[in-house]
Design an enzyme around this catalytic site. Structure first.
Site, PDB file in Angstrom:
ATOM      1  N   SER A 142       3.320 -10.057  -2.995  1.00  0.00           N
ATOM      2  CA  SER A 142       2.475  -9.807  -3.599  1.00  0.00           C
ATOM      3  C   SER A 142       3.239  -8.492  -4.607  1.00  0.00           C
ATOM      4  CB  SER A 142       1.435  -9.399  -2.252  1.00  0.00           C
ATOM      5  OG  SER A 142       0.797  -8.497  -3.162  1.00  0.00           O
ATOM      6  N   TYR A 155      -1.446  -5.129   4.710  1.00  0.00           N
ATOM      7  CA  TYR A 155      -0.796  -6.213   3.718  1.00  0.00           C
ATOM      8  C   TYR A 155       0.280  -5.628   3.163  1.00  0.00           C
ATOM      9  CZ  TYR A 155      -1.148  -9.379  -0.138  1.00  0.00           C
ATOM     10  OH  TYR A 155      -1.022 -10.479  -1.222  1.00  0.00           O
TER      11      TYR A 155
END
Length: 268
Positions: A142, A155
């Site tokens: 990501s 995250y």
């Protein structure tokens, strides 16, 4: 003309969420196994691929469990004699800032987004090394690995770890001809993101359109486009590239962002 992955044995971990990768790999001639926690969508995906003439199977696995992550590979090796390609597509995107993330949420992010890929990679690389055969691995990362928004603290930490793991493993096994890369994706219109937007941010039916109007290309990323890129990286067509962490996004990392154009709840 043959497909990019003709005859390759490909494991897509988290394939019930990243079904686009499994579909594209199967279209390109791969023998595909997909894993995921939910049997119903996994079996439906395999039925779809099989009906189209592909060789595909589903295996239930919770990638948050290190033992199950490794076993996902050993089951493929037991069934097909080898694993040629691995895609780590499972992901947890539950929201939490530095101030409100609990130890349990932090551990859950590390388990799914970092520990699971680690032990799946370990098992896949062990098989490739034992056979003296080359292979390829693609991790779905990501752009939050560069920092991320405040509500994705755990995250972002886990995805930054995945980027480091990719480079470390690629360097360690470059002479084994095992290529390992990560694709850092930006905000993408997945089923999981739709659920997250509704549950965490109270988004309505048209949240994708509203978000798209504030993004440079006028829309979110498409999983099918990402799948094409992943399959290219898995294939010989991508040449010798290894240890790369590639940004697949419409925002330019490191540049000054137009903060007034950012969408609350997004990943950019």
């Amino acid at each position: 003309m043959g497909g990019l992955l003709d005859g390759k044995v490909v494991l897509v971990n988290g394939g019930t969420q990243g079904a686009a990768v499994a579909r594209t790999a199967a279209r390109e001639g791969a023998i595909v196994t997909v894993t995921g926690r939910r049997a119903e969508p996994g079996e439906a995906l395999v039925a779809e691929l099989t009906a189209a003439g592909a060789r595909a199977t589903y295996a239930r696995a919770d990638l948050a469990d290190a033992e199950q992550a490794g076993a996902s590979v050993t089951r493929v090796v037991a069934a097909h004699g080898r694993v040629d390609c691995l895609v780590n597509a499972a992901g947890l995107t539950s929201r939490g800032t530095l101030l409100d993330t609990t130890p349990e949420l932090f551990d859950a992010h590390l388990a799914v987004n970092l520990r699971g890929p680690f032990f799946a990679m370990r098992a896949a690389v062990a098989d490739m090394v034992a056979r003296g055969a080359p292979g390829t691995i693609v991790n779905i990362g990501s752009n939050c690995a560069h920092g991320g928004p405040p509500h994705l603290a755990a995250y972002s930490a886990a995805k930054a770890g995945l980027a480091g793991l990719t480079r470390n493993a690629a360097h360690a096994h470059r002479w084994d001809r095992i290529r390992i890369n990560t694709l850092n994706i930006g905000w993408t219109a997945t089923e999981g993101e739709d659920a997250t937007q509704r549950s965490f941010h109270g988004a309505g039916e048209n949240w994708r359109e509203e978000a798209g109007r504030r993004l440079p290309m006028g829309r979110l990323g498409d999983p099918a486009e990402i799948a094409e890129f992943v399959v290219l990286l898995l294939s010989d067509r991508s040449g010798v590239v290894t240890g790369s962490v590639l940004d697949w996004d419409q925002q330019v990392t490191g540049s000054v962002l137009d903060w007034d154009q950012q969408v609350p709840g997004g990943q950019d």
